[in-house]
Design a protein around this motif. Sequence first.
Motif, mmCIF file in Angstrom:
data_model
loop_
_atom_site.group_PDB
_atom_site.id
_atom_site.type_symbol
_atom_site.label_atom_id
_atom_site.label_comp_id
_atom_site.label_asym_id
_atom_site.label_seq_id
_atom_site.Cartn_x
_atom_site.Cartn_y
_atom_site.Cartn_z
ATOM 1 N N ILE A 1 7.380 63.030 4.586
ATOM 2 C CA ILE A 1 7.267 63.503 3.210
ATOM 3 C C ILE A 1 7.801 62.412 2.303
ATOM 4 N N SER A 2 7.056 62.101 1.247
ATOM 5 C CA SER A 2 7.495 61.068 0.313
ATOM 6 C C SER A 2 7.477 61.614 -1.112
ATOM 7 N N LEU A 3 8.216 60.930 -1.987
ATOM 8 C CA LEU A 3 8.268 61.340 -3.387
ATOM 9 C C LEU A 3 8.738 60.187 -4.253
ATOM 10 N N GLU A 4 8.515 60.330 -5.552
ATOM 11 C CA GLU A 4 9.073 59.438 -6.560
ATOM 12 C C GLU A 4 9.927 60.300 -7.481
ATOM 13 N N VAL A 5 11.038 59.737 -7.949
ATOM 14 C CA VAL A 5 11.930 60.461 -8.853
ATOM 15 C C VAL A 5 12.485 59.473 -9.874
ATOM 16 N N ARG A 6 12.627 59.940 -11.112
ATOM 17 C CA ARG A 6 13.248 59.093 -12.140
ATOM 18 C C ARG A 6 14.660 58.725 -11.686
ATOM 19 N N GLU A 7 15.033 57.464 -11.855
ATOM 20 C CA GLU A 7 16.355 57.046 -11.398
ATOM 21 C C GLU A 7 17.482 57.723 -12.173
ATOM 22 N N SER A 8 17.179 58.326 -13.328
ATOM 23 C CA SER A 8 18.200 59.033 -14.109
ATOM 24 C C SER A 8 18.279 60.527 -13.760
ATOM 25 N N ASN A 9 17.410 60.995 -12.877
ATOM 26 C CA ASN A 9 17.372 62.427 -12.539
ATOM 27 C C ASN A 9 18.335 62.712 -11.382
ATOM 28 N N ILE B 1 1.086 64.131 6.856
ATOM 29 C CA ILE B 1 1.704 63.370 5.764
ATOM 30 C C ILE B 1 1.681 64.225 4.502
ATOM 31 N N CYS B 2 2.800 64.223 3.773
ATOM 32 C CA CYS B 2 2.920 65.072 2.605
ATOM 33 C C CYS B 2 3.579 64.305 1.465
ATOM 34 N N ASP B 3 3.114 64.534 0.247
ATOM 35 C CA ASP B 3 3.719 63.956 -0.953
ATOM 36 C C ASP B 3 4.207 65.076 -1.848
ATOM 37 N N VAL B 4 5.391 64.894 -2.424
ATOM 38 C CA VAL B 4 5.884 65.832 -3.426
ATOM 39 C C VAL B 4 5.198 65.464 -4.735
ATOM 40 N N VAL B 5 4.451 66.388 -5.303
ATOM 41 C CA VAL B 5 3.730 66.151 -6.550
ATOM 42 C C VAL B 5 4.618 66.509 -7.735
ATOM 43 N N ASP B 6 5.273 67.657 -7.652
ATOM 44 C CA ASP B 6 6.121 68.109 -8.749
ATOM 45 C C ASP B 6 7.122 69.129 -8.231
ATOM 46 N N PHE B 7 8.238 69.219 -8.929
ATOM 47 C CA PHE B 7 9.300 70.144 -8.560
ATOM 48 C C PHE B 7 10.069 70.443 -9.835
ATOM 49 N N GLU B 8 10.133 71.722 -10.203
ATOM 50 C CA GLU B 8 10.790 72.076 -11.459
ATOM 51 C C GLU B 8 11.447 73.442 -11.357
ATOM 52 N N VAL B 9 12.593 73.553 -12.006
ATOM 53 C CA VAL B 9 13.298 74.820 -12.143
ATOM 54 C C VAL B 9 13.446 75.081 -13.633
ATOM 55 N N ALA B 10 13.216 76.319 -14.062
ATOM 56 C CA ALA B 10 13.353 76.675 -15.474
ATOM 57 C C ALA B 10 14.743 76.293 -15.962
ATOM 58 N N MET C 1 11.484 57.846 -2.338
ATOM 59 C CA MET C 1 12.295 58.457 -1.278
ATOM 60 C C MET C 1 11.366 58.975 -0.193
ATOM 61 N N ILE C 2 11.876 58.983 1.030
ATOM 62 C CA ILE C 2 11.061 59.424 2.160
ATOM 63 C C ILE C 2 11.922 60.226 3.145
ATOM 64 N N LYS C 3 11.269 61.163 3.784
ATOM 65 C CA LYS C 3 11.911 61.931 4.866
ATOM 66 C C LYS C 3 10.957 61.878 6.040
ATOM 67 N N GLN C 4 11.461 61.395 7.160
ATOM 68 C CA GLN C 4 10.651 61.358 8.374
ATOM 69 C C GLN C 4 11.209 62.378 9.354
ATOM 70 N N ILE C 5 10.309 63.145 9.925
ATOM 71 C CA ILE C 5 10.694 64.185 10.872
ATOM 72 C C ILE C 5 10.369 63.676 12.267
ATOM 73 N N THR D 1 18.524 67.208 1.369
ATOM 74 C CA THR D 1 17.430 67.714 2.198
ATOM 75 C C THR D 1 16.968 66.658 3.197
ATOM 76 N N GLY D 2 17.682 65.534 3.277
ATOM 77 C CA GLY D 2 17.386 64.533 4.291
ATOM 78 C C GLY D 2 16.516 63.371 3.853
ATOM 79 N N PHE D 3 16.255 63.233 2.557
ATOM 80 C CA PHE D 3 15.470 62.107 2.062
ATOM 81 C C PHE D 3 16.381 60.897 1.897
ATOM 82 N N SER D 4 15.805 59.715 2.100
ATOM 83 C CA SER D 4 16.550 58.483 1.869
ATOM 84 C C SER D 4 15.715 57.560 0.984
ATOM 85 N N GLU D 5 16.401 56.670 0.277
ATOM 86 C CA GLU D 5 15.734 55.756 -0.632
ATOM 87 C C GLU D 5 14.931 54.731 0.161
#
Length: 146
Positions: A101-109, A64-73, A141-145, A119-123
């Motif tokens: 793999i799961s994550l949270e994202v701002r709805e405006s992002n 099981i994996c969680d996305v903690v952060d993801f950023e591009v300059a 969002m979650i992606k199940q393999i 990348t295969g994630f769904s709400e």
Amino acid sequence: MFDKNLHLIIRQVKVENPDELEILKVSFPKFATYAYFPDYKKIYLAIVAEKMVGYAEFNQIFEICDVVDFEVAENFRGQGFGNLLFKNSIETLIKNGVKEISLEVRESNFPAIKIYKNTGFSEAGKRENYYKNPDETAILMIKQIL
């Protein structure tokens, strides 16, 4: 898309190379400071022309994996670097046994949501007022393999 003449390197931060964490903190000031580097923490860097242009941070506990952060300059956004970084990171996690793999994202992002969907994630749901400054709903969002 990014200039094809630019060579993109994506690599995982290793415990034996803590200097990369220091460089990451300088390149991305909001990056969390860790007193140590736990085994479950997985961080992938995107590097172009010896400059760190992005990172993806995950917590992996068994499969099981969680996305903690993801950023591009900011000056590298919209050129495909984030898409390649995230896709490569996810592929590596899956090769290493991750099944969900799961994550949270701002709805405006919208740019990030597009990358996640590509990348295969769904709400999977929403969390009202999850984010602060400004207050905003998170999309789960979650992606199940299989």
